[in-house]
Design an enzyme around this catalytic site. Sequence first.
Site, PDB file in Angstrom:
ATOM      1  N   ILE A 106       0.895  -1.158   0.000  1.00 31.70           N
ATOM      2  CA  ILE A 106       0.000   0.000   0.000  1.00 31.70           C
ATOM      3  C   ILE A 106       0.924   1.195   0.000  1.00 31.70           C
ATOM      4  CG2 ILE A 106      -1.728   1.291   1.283  1.00 31.70           C
ATOM      5  CD1 ILE A 106      -2.788  -1.283   2.395  1.00 31.70           C
ATOM      6  N   PRO A 107       1.095   1.813  -1.165  1.00 34.16           N
ATOM      7  CA  PRO A 107       2.228   2.721  -1.383  1.00 34.16           C
ATOM      8  C   PRO A 107       2.062   4.093  -0.753  1.00 34.16           C
ATOM      9  CG  PRO A 107       0.907   2.603  -3.372  1.00 34.16           C
ATOM     10  CD  PRO A 107       0.256   1.683  -2.380  1.00 34.16           C
ATOM     11  N   CYS A 108       2.118   4.127   0.552  1.00 32.79           N
ATOM     12  CA  CYS A 108       1.973   5.400   1.240  1.00 32.79           C
ATOM     13  C   CYS A 108       3.201   6.277   0.983  1.00 32.79           C
ATOM     14  CB  CYS A 108       1.775   5.172   2.733  1.00 32.79           C
ATOM     15  SG  CYS A 108       3.104   4.276   3.502  1.00 32.79           S
ATOM     16  N   HIS A 109       4.276   5.666   0.512  1.00 29.71           N
ATOM     17  CA  HIS A 109       5.483   6.458   0.239  1.00 29.71           C
ATOM     18  C   HIS A 109       5.318   7.337  -0.994  1.00 29.71           C
ATOM     19  CE1 HIS A 109       5.759   2.656  -1.986  1.00 29.71           C
ATOM     20  NE2 HIS A 109       6.462   3.312  -2.890  1.00 29.71           N
TER      21      HIS A 109
END
Length: 166
Positions: free
Chosen positions: A134-137
Amino acid sequence: MRQLPPLSEPSFGFAQTPFGECCIVFSNDGICALIFPESKESAYADLDNRFPETDFRQDDAKAIRLARKIFEEGQKPLLNPIGTDFQLSIWRALQRIPAGKTATYAQIAEAIGRPKAVRAVGTAIGANPIAYLIPCHRVIRTDGGLGGFRWGLDCKKKMLDYEKKK
DNA sequence: ATAAAGGCCACCC
DNA sequence: GGGTGGCCTTTAT
């Protein structure tokens, strides 16, 4: 938010990644956490905190196989994140950001139809249990700043560089 | 039930 | 650059 659906064969394990050692928590229903703990102890503490009353079986071999699929083969295993409706809708929105691209916290707020909840969006993104997948970056500030990152800003930077290179 | 704390933003200086 | 006030959800009193 503490109301856990029962996990079928809950397990966890440690594995190496391009961004340091991670701890993957999974069950037959998918991955429910991927974190980058500072130490084994903090991983255990985190696990105990997120999944109280759950006893996990340690399976590093499976975690290592998962890590290879995720970070080397670019696959995306089934995810099973646990959170409030608000959080889940945000985590879903994050998964629509293509690799190598970024979005702003405000754009995510817009995407889930809550343009004024920007502050809360930041908090919810910080609570993302499944790093990288889950690409919160990929979420940065409107003013171009990096924003924050649960596992350290240079980790965020590394992930973004890593995806940009591909 | 209430308070406090956030991976923010727009606006001012 | 920095500080302030408003915004909204979650967690801890």
